[in-house]
Design a protein around this motif. Sequence first.
Motif, PDB file in Angstrom:
ATOM      1  N   ALA A  11       0.835  -1.193  -0.027  1.00 27.57           N
ATOM      2  CA  ALA A  11      -0.159   0.160   0.126  1.00 27.57           C
ATOM      3  C   ALA A  11       0.863   1.166   0.065  1.00 27.57           C
ATOM      4  N   GLY A  12       2.220   1.077   0.040  1.00 25.81           N
ATOM      5  CA  GLY A  12       3.169   2.220  -0.142  1.00 25.81           C
ATOM      6  C   GLY A  12       3.577   2.768   1.206  1.00 25.81           C
ATOM      7  N   ILE A  13       3.319   1.944   2.408  1.00 29.76           N
ATOM      8  CA  ILE A  13       3.937   2.336   3.455  1.00 29.76           C
ATOM      9  C   ILE A  13       5.225   1.931   3.638  1.00 29.76           C
ATOM     10  N   PRO A  14       6.167   2.745   4.198  1.00 21.57           N
ATOM     11  CA  PRO A  14       7.736   2.321   4.361  1.00 21.57           C
ATOM     12  C   PRO A  14       7.837   0.967   5.128  1.00 21.57           C
ATOM     13  N   ASP A  15       9.038   0.431   4.804  1.00 24.32           N
ATOM     14  CA  ASP A  15       9.172  -1.069   5.376  1.00 24.32           C
ATOM     15  C   ASP A  15       9.129  -0.940   6.981  1.00 24.32           C
ATOM     16  N   HIS A  16      10.000   0.103   7.517  1.00 21.51           N
ATOM     17  CA  HIS A  16      10.185   0.266   8.852  1.00 21.51           C
ATOM     18  C   HIS A  16       8.677   0.434   9.504  1.00 21.51           C
ATOM     19  N   THR A  17       7.820   1.440   9.143  1.00 18.23           N
ATOM     20  CA  THR A  17       6.858   1.707   9.676  1.00 18.23           C
ATOM     21  C   THR A  17       5.613   0.443   9.423  1.00 18.23           C
ATOM     22  N   ALA A  55      13.793   3.305  16.029  1.00 17.00           N
ATOM     23  CA  ALA A  55      13.041   3.390  14.615  1.00 17.00           C
ATOM     24  C   ALA A  55      13.517   5.037  13.837  1.00 17.00           C
ATOM     25  N   PRO A  56      13.511   4.983  12.626  1.00 14.66           N
ATOM     26  CA  PRO A  56      13.724   6.364  12.123  1.00 14.66           C
ATOM     27  C   PRO A  56      12.449   7.110  12.091  1.00 14.66           C
ATOM     28  N   THR A  57      11.616   7.287  13.123  1.00 11.40           N
ATOM     29  CA  THR A  57      10.253   7.736  13.116  1.00 11.40           C
ATOM     30  C   THR A  57      10.029   8.691  14.196  1.00 11.40           C
ATOM     31  N   HIS A  58       9.534   9.823  14.031  1.00  5.80           N
ATOM     32  CA  HIS A  58       9.367  10.839  15.102  1.00  5.80           C
ATOM     33  C   HIS A  58       8.502  10.250  16.072  1.00  5.80           C
ATOM     34  N   GLY A  59       8.551  10.185  17.504  1.00  2.00           N
ATOM     35  CA  GLY A  59       7.763   9.487  18.465  1.00  2.00           C
ATOM     36  C   GLY A  59       6.321   9.700  18.329  1.00  2.00           C
ATOM     37  N   PHE A  60       5.969  11.056  18.117  1.00  2.00           N
ATOM     38  CA  PHE A  60       4.537  11.478  18.025  1.00  2.00           C
ATOM     39  C   PHE A  60       4.083  10.809  16.786  1.00  2.00           C
TER      40      PHE A  60
END
Length: 275
Positions: free
Chosen positions: A75-81, A149-154
């Motif tokens: 669906a286009g969501i990044p692998d890590h997400t 993970a390379p993602t903002h916590g919020f």
Amino acid sequence: MTWHVAEDDLRAYARGDLAAPLLWSADTHLAACAECRGLLADVSDPVALDAGWERLDAELDAPRPGWFEALLTRAGIPDHTARLLAATPVLRRSWLAAVVFLLLATVGAVRTTESPTLFLALAPLLPLAGVALSYGPALDPTYEMTVVAPTHGFRLLMIRTLAVLVAGLGLNGLATLALPGYGLRALAWLLPALALTATGLALTPRLGSVRAPSLVGGAWITVLLVAQAAQQAQTVVLAPFTAAGQGVAGAVAVLGAALLFLVRDRFDLFDGSAG
């Protein structure tokens, strides 16, 4: 065997420079000729060969994504997400099965008592509990992975919250369809559910991932008990499920969402403890 691959061709083969159709002949020949395979090993770059084996080992050892994770990536969501979402505890079959069983039992009780109060009281607590289980070291077994993970916590919190709300509210909605005799009254759980979830999330950086939803859930139960004690007759609708009560729930949901936005940066420093 009267023909062997020339040494120069084997060197080109090892470098990946050998062109077809000689490449096809070399592939077929090497599969059956141990002598040429030994010569190929001698003329190959050992560093490149070791790197190739390492890449092969890494590919074989890499975990295979499940169907849900694969669907998210398609669906286009990044692998890590997608991996973080797929690891959300409340999206597992055991949790969803428990919620379905609880809702079925509650709907059965409503049909027995001929009053939707029990269902309306329980339904808002399920999304709150689901979100509480989805973030924080106390209850999330994948919390360490979310930290690095390379993602903002919020942003991660909002992604998981959305996934949990879709699952939780969807199941609640299906259960509501089993109560057609109550009309719109059977949907009176929706605004309280959003209010409890938003308030619980807003208080999490201050109180912790366990205490915040526990206090919010306890406050909801207290409100229901007070409303139950204050009503004059058993047939009267409890105050939280009246038009005025729904208005208050909507206002609390908006206020909680605004407070959550204001404290969004605290989730990057959140360690699950109070204070």
